[in-house]
Design a protein around this motif. Structure first.
Motif, PDB file in Angstrom:
ATOM      1  N   UNK A  20       1.476   7.429  11.901  1.00  0.00           N
ATOM      2  CA  UNK A  20       0.207   6.706  11.709  1.00  0.00           C
ATOM      3  C   UNK A  20      -0.931   7.675  11.416  1.00  0.00           C
ATOM      4  N   UNK A  21      -0.935   8.829  12.079  1.00  0.00           N
ATOM      5  CA  UNK A  21      -1.970   9.826  11.840  1.00  0.00           C
ATOM      6  C   UNK A  21      -1.905  10.400  10.439  1.00  0.00           C
ATOM      7  N   UNK A  22      -0.698  10.679   9.960  1.00  0.00           N
ATOM      8  CA  UNK A  22      -0.548  11.224   8.608  1.00  0.00           C
ATOM      9  C   UNK A  22      -0.930  10.205   7.540  1.00  0.00           C
ATOM     10  N   UNK A  23      -0.576   8.960   7.747  1.00  0.00           N
ATOM     11  CA  UNK A  23      -0.939   7.906   6.800  1.00  0.00           C
ATOM     12  C   UNK A  23      -2.459   7.722   6.772  1.00  0.00           C
ATOM     13  N   UNK A  24      -3.095   7.735   7.946  1.00  0.00           N
ATOM     14  CA  UNK A  24      -4.550   7.593   8.008  1.00  0.00           C
ATOM     15  C   UNK A  24      -5.241   8.780   7.342  1.00  0.00           C
ATOM     16  N   UNK A  30      -7.721  10.325   0.098  1.00  0.00           N
ATOM     17  CA  UNK A  30      -7.802   9.629  -1.183  1.00  0.00           C
ATOM     18  C   UNK A  30      -9.157   8.950  -1.341  1.00  0.00           C
ATOM     19  N   UNK A  31      -9.659   8.374  -0.268  1.00  0.00           N
ATOM     20  CA  UNK A  31     -10.957   7.698  -0.305  1.00  0.00           C
ATOM     21  C   UNK A  31     -12.084   8.688  -0.603  1.00  0.00           C
ATOM     22  N   UNK A  34      -9.632  12.946  -3.153  1.00  0.00           N
ATOM     23  CA  UNK A  34      -8.398  13.693  -3.406  1.00  0.00           C
ATOM     24  C   UNK A  34      -7.573  12.933  -4.427  1.00  0.00           C
ATOM     25  N   UNK A  35      -7.151  13.618  -5.479  1.00  0.00           N
ATOM     26  CA  UNK A  35      -6.446  12.941  -6.569  1.00  0.00           C
ATOM     27  C   UNK A  35      -4.949  13.212  -6.571  1.00  0.00           C
ATOM     28  N   UNK A  36      -4.431  13.868  -5.565  1.00  0.00           N
ATOM     29  CA  UNK A  36      -3.001  14.162  -5.490  1.00  0.00           C
ATOM     30  C   UNK A  36      -2.205  12.977  -4.978  1.00  0.00           C
ATOM     31  N   UNK A  37      -0.937  13.227  -4.644  1.00  0.00           N
ATOM     32  CA  UNK A  37      -0.084  12.131  -4.154  1.00  0.00           C
ATOM     33  C   UNK A  37      -0.594  11.587  -2.816  1.00  0.00           C
ATOM     34  N   UNK A  42      -3.561   1.724  -0.765  1.00  0.00           N
ATOM     35  CA  UNK A  42      -4.965   1.812  -1.134  1.00  0.00           C
ATOM     36  C   UNK A  42      -5.792   0.919  -0.224  1.00  0.00           C
ATOM     37  N   UNK A  43      -6.969   1.397   0.115  1.00  0.00           N
ATOM     38  CA  UNK A  43      -7.863   0.628   0.966  1.00  0.00           C
ATOM     39  C   UNK A  43      -8.519  -0.467   0.145  1.00  0.00           C
ATOM     40  N   UNK A  44      -8.613  -1.641   0.711  1.00  0.00           N
ATOM     41  CA  UNK A  44      -9.204  -2.774   0.003  1.00  0.00           C
ATOM     42  C   UNK A  44     -10.697  -2.552  -0.180  1.00  0.00           C
TER      43      UNK A  44
END
Length: 93
Positions: A20-24, A30-31, A34-37, A42-44
């Motif tokens: 959960x920490x890594x996903x957050x 990304x928000x 960061x443009x990598x993988x 995606x956040x709504x």
């Protein structure tokens, strides 16, 4: 919470907290540009036009929404001390 402890990671106490920490973290990166993988969904984004519920004061409640309200009404409290568990009421029918 999106945080995990060293014990969660190193000792393997809670792989769920680590995941959960890594996903957050991925979502936050990304928000923030960061443009990598990314491993997170995606956040709504809030919509530009907000729809409000159609309110009609003349509308009645459907039978499906009413359910078994009439049959589930609790009868008056019996304080007689009679311990027949309703057997005496079943003979009335």
């Amino acid at each position: 919470s999106d945080l995990f402890t060293t014990a969660d990671l190193y000792d393997g106490k809670s792989i769920v907290n680590v995941t959960n920490g890594l996903v957050a973290f991925s979502r936050a990166a990304t928000k923030n540009g960061f443009s990598g993988p990314c491993i997170a969904p995606k956040e709504a984004k809030p919509s530009k036009s907000s729809k409000q519920w159609d309110f009609n004061p003349n509308r009645t409640t459907s039978k499906l929404n009413q359910g078994s309200a009439a049959t589930m009404d609790k009868p008056a409290l019996d304080l007689s001390g009679n311990v027949t568990f309703g057997a005496d009421n079943s003979k009335k029918f």
